[in-house]
Design a protein around this motif. Sequence first.
Motif, short mmCIF file in Angstrom:
data_model
loop_
_atom_site.label_atom_id
_atom_site.label_comp_id
_atom_site.label_asym_id
_atom_site.label_seq_id
_atom_site.Cartn_x
_atom_site.Cartn_y
_atom_site.Cartn_z
N PRO A 169 0.80 -1.25 0.00
CA PRO A 169 0.00 0.00 0.00
C PRO A 169 0.82 1.29 0.00
N TYR A 170 2.12 1.23 0.18
CA TYR A 170 2.95 2.44 0.17
C TYR A 170 4.36 2.07 -0.24
N ASN A 171 5.23 3.06 -0.35
CA ASN A 171 6.61 2.83 -0.76
C ASN A 171 7.41 2.23 0.39
N ILE A 172 7.74 0.97 0.30
CA ILE A 172 8.42 0.24 1.36
C ILE A 172 9.91 0.11 1.08
N THR A 173 10.40 0.81 0.07
CA THR A 173 11.80 0.67 -0.35
C THR A 173 12.80 0.89 0.78
N PRO A 174 12.66 1.92 1.64
CA PRO A 174 13.64 2.11 2.72
C PRO A 174 13.77 0.89 3.63
N ILE A 175 12.65 0.24 3.95
CA ILE A 175 12.70 -0.96 4.79
C ILE A 175 13.42 -2.08 4.05
N LEU A 176 13.11 -2.26 2.77
CA LEU A 176 13.76 -3.31 1.99
C LEU A 176 15.27 -3.12 1.95
N LYS A 177 15.72 -1.90 1.74
CA LYS A 177 17.16 -1.64 1.67
C LYS A 177 17.84 -1.94 3.00
N LEU A 178 17.20 -1.57 4.08
CA LEU A 178 17.78 -1.85 5.39
C LEU A 178 17.81 -3.35 5.69
N LEU A 179 16.75 -4.06 5.31
CA LEU A 179 16.75 -5.51 5.49
C LEU A 179 17.85 -6.17 4.68
N GLN A 180 18.04 -5.70 3.45
CA GLN A 180 19.12 -6.24 2.61
C GLN A 180 20.49 -5.97 3.21
N LYS A 181 20.68 -4.77 3.78
CA LYS A 181 21.95 -4.43 4.39
C LYS A 181 22.24 -5.32 5.60
N CYS A 182 21.24 -5.53 6.43
CA CYS A 182 21.41 -6.41 7.59
C CYS A 182 21.72 -7.84 7.14
N GLU A 183 21.06 -8.28 6.08
CA GLU A 183 21.31 -9.62 5.56
C GLU A 183 22.75 -9.73 5.05
N GLU A 184 23.25 -8.69 4.40
CA GLU A 184 24.64 -8.69 3.91
C GLU A 184 25.63 -8.77 5.08
N LEU A 185 25.36 -7.99 6.13
CA LEU A 185 26.24 -8.04 7.30
C LEU A 185 26.24 -9.43 7.93
N TYR A 186 25.09 -10.07 7.95
CA TYR A 186 24.99 -11.41 8.51
C TYR A 186 25.74 -12.43 7.65
N GLU A 187 25.55 -12.34 6.33
CA GLU A 187 26.20 -13.30 5.44
C GLU A 187 27.71 -13.09 5.35
N ASP A 188 28.16 -11.86 5.59
CA ASP A 188 29.60 -11.59 5.58
C ASP A 188 30.29 -12.12 6.82
N GLY A 189 29.49 -12.65 7.75
CA GLY A 189 30.07 -13.24 8.95
C GLY A 189 30.57 -12.24 9.95
N GLU A 190 30.01 -11.02 9.92
CA GLU A 190 30.46 -9.99 10.86
C GLU A 190 29.72 -10.14 12.18
N HIS A 191 29.99 -11.26 12.84
CA HIS A 191 29.37 -11.50 14.14
C HIS A 191 30.20 -12.49 14.93
#
Length: 606
Positions: A584-606
Motif C-alpha cells: 500500500p505504500y513505498n516500502i523501499t527504505p525498509i527493503l534496503k535496510l533488510l538487505q543491508k542487515c542480511e549482507e552483514l549477517y552473510e559476511d560473517g560480521e558477528h
Amino acid sequence: MAEPQHKRAKLPPSGEGGAGGRPGRLLPRRDLEIIHARLTHKCLCSLQLPDILHTLAVCNECLASQPATRPGPLREETLLYTGMLTLFFEVSLRQQSRGVLCARISQVAAAGADNEAAVLDVLFTLLASPDAYVSYSSARALSALLLMLRGRAGEVVLERLVDNLATSPRLVEVGHSVEVVRRVIEWKDLDDHPLEVGDEGGPPPECSLVRLAPAEAQGANEVKHLATCTLERRWFALVGRLTQLVNDFSAEREHVVVSFLALWESLISVKANLSVTDTKEFYSGLERLMAPLTRHTAAVVWRKVLDLYNEVLCYGSTLALQDVLAEEPCNLAHLLIRAVKDRRFLECVPCGGTGSGSGPGGEGAGSVAGPGPSSQGMGGDRDPGDRTVLHKVVLVVLKAIAVTVKETRCDSSSENSSRSGGSGSEDVDMAIIERSLREVVRKVDDFVKAKLPFHPEAPMAEWMVRLFADQDDWLVESMVCGLDIFTGLGIRIRQQPELHACVNPHTTFLVFLETIYLEHDVLLDLLVSNETCFLLYLLRYLKFIRRNWHEFASHCGRRLEEVMTVLIRLRFAIDRLVSKNLFPYNITPILKLLQKCEELYEDGEH
C-alpha cells in the motif's frame, strides 16, 4: 433532474390519523412513522411537501406547549419525533457532503429554515428534560442540526450549549450538551457509514435529485471552527467546573466528567483534523487534573484522565516524527516525571492487587501478537479495569520519559549549533536528565513488579513487551519510546549498566519476536496495517542494527540465526507483494535496510 412520475403516498390528516384526534395537543404519531420509514430509504419524494411541513408544525406547536419537566404521556411520541429529526438531518448532511440531495429533502430543509428558531427552542427544552432518554435523543438531533447551520445561527446555538456546560445545575443537560459539542468536533465525512452498505447507501432510483454547488456541499468544518472558538472563550471556567466535579465525584456526576474528558481528548486529538491554532488553548489546564488524582479517585476518572494525557503525548504518531517539540506536551511530560519522582504518583494508581495475583493482560482488543510463551498460565481474577489503568499509566510515563529525552537533545543541539566546537552543554543537560530518568525508571519497574508476577530480575525492556502484548498500538508505541530513550541518551547510557539493561532495544526486539512466535507474517501484517506506528519502529530499529551490528549480533548470541531468518523471510514476503504492486505504500527504505542487515549477517560480521 425531473420529478419522478409516480403516485405519492399522502400522509393522513394529523388530527385523525395521528395520535388520537386532538390537534395541537397530541403528536401525529402515524405521520411521524411514515416520514421516518421514508427517511430510512434516504428519500421523501413519495410524500407531499405541505403534509410534511404540517406534521412538523403540529409537532413543534405541541411540544412547545408542554413543560420539559413532564414528558409523561407524550414520551414515546417525543422520542419518535426527535429520532425522526435526527435521521432527517443526518441524511441531509450526508447527501449534502456528496453534492447530491433528494429534491423533497431539499425543499423541506429550505421551508424549515424559516421555522429554525422554533425547532431549536423545542430541542433545547427537551435537552433540559429530567428524562435521560428524551434529553439524549434531543442531543442527537441537535448535534445533527448544528452541523447544517451556517454563520450566526450556529454561533448562537454553540453559545447556548457552552453556557449549559458552564452554568446549568442539571447534570443530565450538562452531560448531553457536552456530547453535542463533541459530536460536532469529531464529525467527518467518512466514505463508509453504518447506514450505508454496498449499493444500498444512496437514495432509490426513482428519487428526484438536485445537484449542489461545491460551496453548498461544504460547511461542517465552519461549524467545527466555531465550536473551538466558542469553547476557547470560556475554557478556563469550563476546566474549573470540571475539576470541581472531579473533586466532588459521585455516580450522578460520572456521565458529565467522562463526557467532558472525552471532549477534551477529541479537541486535542489529531484525528479531529483541527489546526494547531485552533487547539493550542486547550492544552492549558492539563496540570489542574493532576491534583485530583489520588488513591481515593474513582478508577473511571483515572482512565479518562490518562487517556487525555496519552493523547497529548501522542508519541508514535506525532511527537516522535517532529524535529522540534511544542512547549505544551513537554510541560506535561515534565509534570508527570516530577509527579512520579517526587510526589508518589504511582502509589495512588487504583490498580490494587499484588505481584502474585494476576497476569499482565489488558483490554485485549485488536491484538495480532499472542500472549507469548512465558506469559501463559498467569491469569488472575482482578478487575480488568484495574489492569487497564496500570497499562495506561505505564505507557504515559514511558512517553513522558521519551519526550523529555527528545526535548533535551533538540534543545542542546540547537544551542551547540550556534557555537563553534564543544558539546559541554549537552553533556551537562543529559547528566541531569539521566539521573532523574534513572529514578523514574526504577520507580516504574518497582510499581509494575509489585502489581504483576514478573521475575524480579526482568528488565523493563522485557516486561514492557509482555505487559502490552495484547494491545498492538500500545505495544508498538512503547517499543518506539524505549528505542528513542536508548538512542537519545547516547553514549551516557552505556556507562550505566543498570539503565542500559532496563531500556536495551535489542532485548525488547528479541522478546517481541518470542511473543509472536517468530512469525514473519505478523511483522508483515503490522507493516501493512495503519493502526500502529510499526513502520516507524522497524525503520528506526533496522537503522540502529546497521549502526551497531556487532552489538546486535552479540546480544542475540545463539539466537542470531533464528532472528535473521525472520527478517530474511520478511524481506521475501515484502518483495513478493511489491512485485505485484500490492504493497500500500513505498516500502523501499525498509527493503534496503533488510538487505543491508542480511549482507552483514552473510559476511560473517558477528
